[in-house]
Design an enzyme around this catalytic site. Structure first.
Site, PDB file in Angstrom:
ATOM      1  N   GLY A  78       0.787  -1.238   0.000  1.00  0.00           N
ATOM      2  CA  GLY A  78       0.000   0.000   0.000  1.00  0.00           C
ATOM      3  C   GLY A  78       0.813   1.278   0.000  1.00  0.00           C
ATOM      4  N   GLN A  79       2.171   1.166   0.037  1.00  0.00           N
ATOM      5  CA  GLN A  79       2.966   2.392   0.037  1.00  0.00           C
ATOM      6  C   GLN A  79       2.697   3.163  -1.250  1.00  0.00           C
ATOM      7  OE1 GLN A  79       4.268  -0.684   0.666  1.00  0.00           O
ATOM      8  NE2 GLN A  79       6.132  -0.563   1.895  1.00  0.00           N
ATOM      9  N   GLU A  80       2.872   4.493  -1.188  1.00  0.00           N
ATOM     10  CA  GLU A  80       2.489   5.321  -2.340  1.00  0.00           C
ATOM     11  C   GLU A  80       3.132   4.876  -3.646  1.00  0.00           C
ATOM     12  OE1 GLU A  80       2.273   9.298  -0.424  1.00  0.00           O
ATOM     13  OE2 GLU A  80       1.667   9.838  -2.487  1.00  0.00           O
ATOM     14  N   LEU A  82       4.066   1.980  -4.482  1.00  0.00           N
ATOM     15  CA  LEU A  82       3.543   0.681  -4.938  1.00  0.00           C
ATOM     16  C   LEU A  82       2.104   0.792  -5.457  1.00  0.00           C
ATOM     17  CD1 LEU A  82       4.936  -1.675  -2.130  1.00  0.00           C
ATOM     18  CD2 LEU A  82       5.807  -1.379  -4.446  1.00  0.00           C
TER      19      LEU A  82
END
Ligand code: G3D
Length: 200
Positions: A78-80, A82
């Site tokens: 969920g990191q930006e 990704l």
């Protein structure tokens, strides 16, 4: 004779497969939810302790079976940076689980905006959507109604898709079975899954 038996075998033991994406901001509890799902739906599943799970960096894949249905989950980081990869998976999936950290009011608006962006993507047309208001075991968790009203701002983007918001604690396993059962039923019935089976 052999062909007939093989045909019957295939007919009785055939599994309908559905791909489900698990999305949400980093730290929402996606991987914990997936691990909990495996422990609830896979007999004798011996996974890692739920409190030892770290954030998803790549992709976690898991499958569960319920009767003649097999669900294959893709848990995406969920990191930006990704998030830009999420849409590569949209066309192939039949349903979406979107996990929200209910104990993080500061990021609630961002989570809702990200959800809206996801569902506006044309490749997700007709896919049932399950929003999980997670971490409800925490004392500081926002009640379901507050999470719901933050997500209502994008309600017109949902269109005629099936959509449900469910309170869960991925860590304690509360609400997980209900959510999975709802989604299983909806992906089976959805127009999108029927389009897939017609194209096979
Ligand atoms: P992600 O895959 O969405 O990035 P994780 O999220 O599954 O890695 O979970 C992030 C953190 O939230 C983890 O804590 C995890 O234990 C916690 N968490 C996930 N679901 C729940 C829940 O239902 N209740 C509570 N209380 N915590 C939850 P750490 O401390 O390892 O960062």
């Amino acid at each position: 004779m052999f062909t007939l038996l093989r045909g019957l075998w295939k007919y009785f033991f055939r599994k309908d497969e559905y791909y489900v994406l698990i999305l949400g901001l980093d730290n929402a509890g996606k991987t914990t939810f997936l691990e909990q799902t495996k422990s609830l739906f896979i007999n004798n599943y011996d996974g890692m302790p739920l409190n030892k799970i770290t954030s998803t960096v790549g992709l976690n894949v898991a499958r569960i079976e319920q009767g003649s249905t097999r669900l294959i989950f893709w848990d995406l980081g969920g990191q930006e940076d990704l998030q830009s990869l999420w849409d590569k998976y949209y066309a192939e999936c039949q349903g979406v689980i979107y996990v929200v950290d209910s104990s993080d009011p500061e990021n609630l608006a961002m989570s809702s905006q990200t959800f809206r962006k996801v569902i506006l993507h044309p490749d997700l047309e007709g896919a049932p959507l399950l929003i999980l208001a997670n971490k409800q075991d925490r004392q500081d968790a926002l009640p379901l109604t507050e999470v719901e009203s933050a997500f209502n701002t994008g309600v017109e983007s949902i269109g005629d898709r099936d959509c449900k918001i469910q309170r869960v604690s991925a860590l304690k396993g509360e609400g997980v079975t209900e959510g999975i059962e709802w989604l299983t039923q909806r992906v089976q019935q959805s127009r999108r899954a029927q389009m897939k089976s017609n194209s096979q």
